[in-house]
Design a protein around this motif. Sequence first.
Motif, PDB file in Angstrom:
ATOM      1  N   THR A  45       0.828  -1.206   0.000  1.00 21.77           N
ATOM      2  CA  THR A  45       0.000   0.000   0.000  1.00 21.77           C
ATOM      3  C   THR A  45       0.863   1.258   0.000  1.00 21.77           C
ATOM      4  OG1 THR A  45      -1.733  -1.192   1.191  1.00 21.77           O
ATOM      5  CG2 THR A  45      -1.832   1.210   1.224  1.00 21.77           C
ATOM      6  N   VAL A  46       1.909   1.246   0.805  1.00 21.66           N
ATOM      7  CA  VAL A  46       2.820   2.399   0.840  1.00 21.66           C
ATOM      8  C   VAL A  46       3.505   2.568  -0.507  1.00 21.66           C
ATOM      9  CG1 VAL A  46       4.975   3.241   1.851  1.00 21.66           C
ATOM     10  CG2 VAL A  46       3.178   2.350   3.322  1.00 21.66           C
ATOM     11  N   GLU A  47       3.905   1.464  -1.113  1.00 22.74           N
ATOM     12  CA  GLU A  47       4.558   1.530  -2.417  1.00 22.74           C
ATOM     13  C   GLU A  47       3.639   2.159  -3.457  1.00 22.74           C
ATOM     14  OE1 GLU A  47       6.303  -1.403  -5.908  1.00 22.74           O
ATOM     15  OE2 GLU A  47       5.125  -2.224  -4.258  1.00 22.74           O
ATOM     16  N   GLN A  48       2.369   1.757  -3.456  1.00 16.98           N
ATOM     17  CA  GLN A  48       1.413   2.321  -4.404  1.00 16.98           C
ATOM     18  C   GLN A  48       1.200   3.812  -4.146  1.00 16.98           C
ATOM     19  OE1 GLN A  48      -2.027  -0.125  -3.896  1.00 16.98           O
ATOM     20  NE2 GLN A  48      -1.190  -1.817  -5.094  1.00 16.98           N
ATOM     21  N   GLY A  49       1.145   4.204  -2.885  1.00 18.20           N
ATOM     22  CA  GLY A  49       0.981   5.617  -2.551  1.00 18.20           C
ATOM     23  C   GLY A  49       2.165   6.457  -2.982  1.00 18.20           C
ATOM     24  N   VAL A  50       3.359   5.934  -2.760  1.00 16.43           N
ATOM     25  CA  VAL A  50       4.568   6.662  -3.162  1.00 16.43           C
ATOM     26  C   VAL A  50       4.637   6.767  -4.681  1.00 16.43           C
ATOM     27  CG1 VAL A  50       7.093   6.522  -3.220  1.00 16.43           C
ATOM     28  CG2 VAL A  50       5.865   6.121  -1.084  1.00 16.43           C
ATOM     29  N   THR A  51       4.334   5.672  -5.360  1.00 14.48           N
ATOM     30  CA  THR A  51       4.360   5.688  -6.829  1.00 14.48           C
ATOM     31  C   THR A  51       3.370   6.709  -7.374  1.00 14.48           C
ATOM     32  OG1 THR A  51       4.929   3.349  -6.834  1.00 14.48           O
ATOM     33  CG2 THR A  51       4.101   4.263  -8.885  1.00 14.48           C
ATOM     34  N   LYS A  52       2.183   6.743  -6.815  1.00 13.66           N
ATOM     35  CA  LYS A  52       1.172   7.707  -7.252  1.00 13.66           C
ATOM     36  C   LYS A  52       1.639   9.139  -6.999  1.00 13.66           C
ATOM     37  CE  LYS A  52      -3.668   8.926  -6.567  1.00 13.66           C
ATOM     38  NZ  LYS A  52      -4.890   8.664  -5.786  1.00 13.66           N
ATOM     39  N   GLY A  53       2.229   9.388  -5.837  1.00 13.62           N
ATOM     40  CA  GLY A  53       2.725  10.728  -5.523  1.00 13.62           C
ATOM     41  C   GLY A  53       3.844  11.166  -6.440  1.00 13.62           C
TER      42      GLY A  53
END
Length: 98
Positions: A80-88
């Motif tokens: 989930t953190v990885e997806q959030g960072v990628t989106k940001g």
Amino acid sequence: MTLILHLAKAAFRAFFRIILTALASAAVAGGATLLVAYQTSRVWPPKTLTEVAAGAIAILAAYAGALTVLIKEAIKGVATVEQGVTKGVEEEVDKVKR
């Protein structure tokens, strides 16, 4: 504030999943141990040593189930953190390109 709320939700969800899985694993393993003991000896109630063995197996099964759920929740959190960072990062790259 949303980060703290998200972390609290994830922690409660993980806690209750861990507890539920540990209890279910202990019940199944302990019950199976007592069933096998009864099927082999046809004596009920089982001897004290059999009950101790069933308890030890139940505790180990609960530990294994709880650790499995804990690791699954940790991996889910990292994803989930990885997806959030990628989106940001993608949003920032789009801003820079404009």
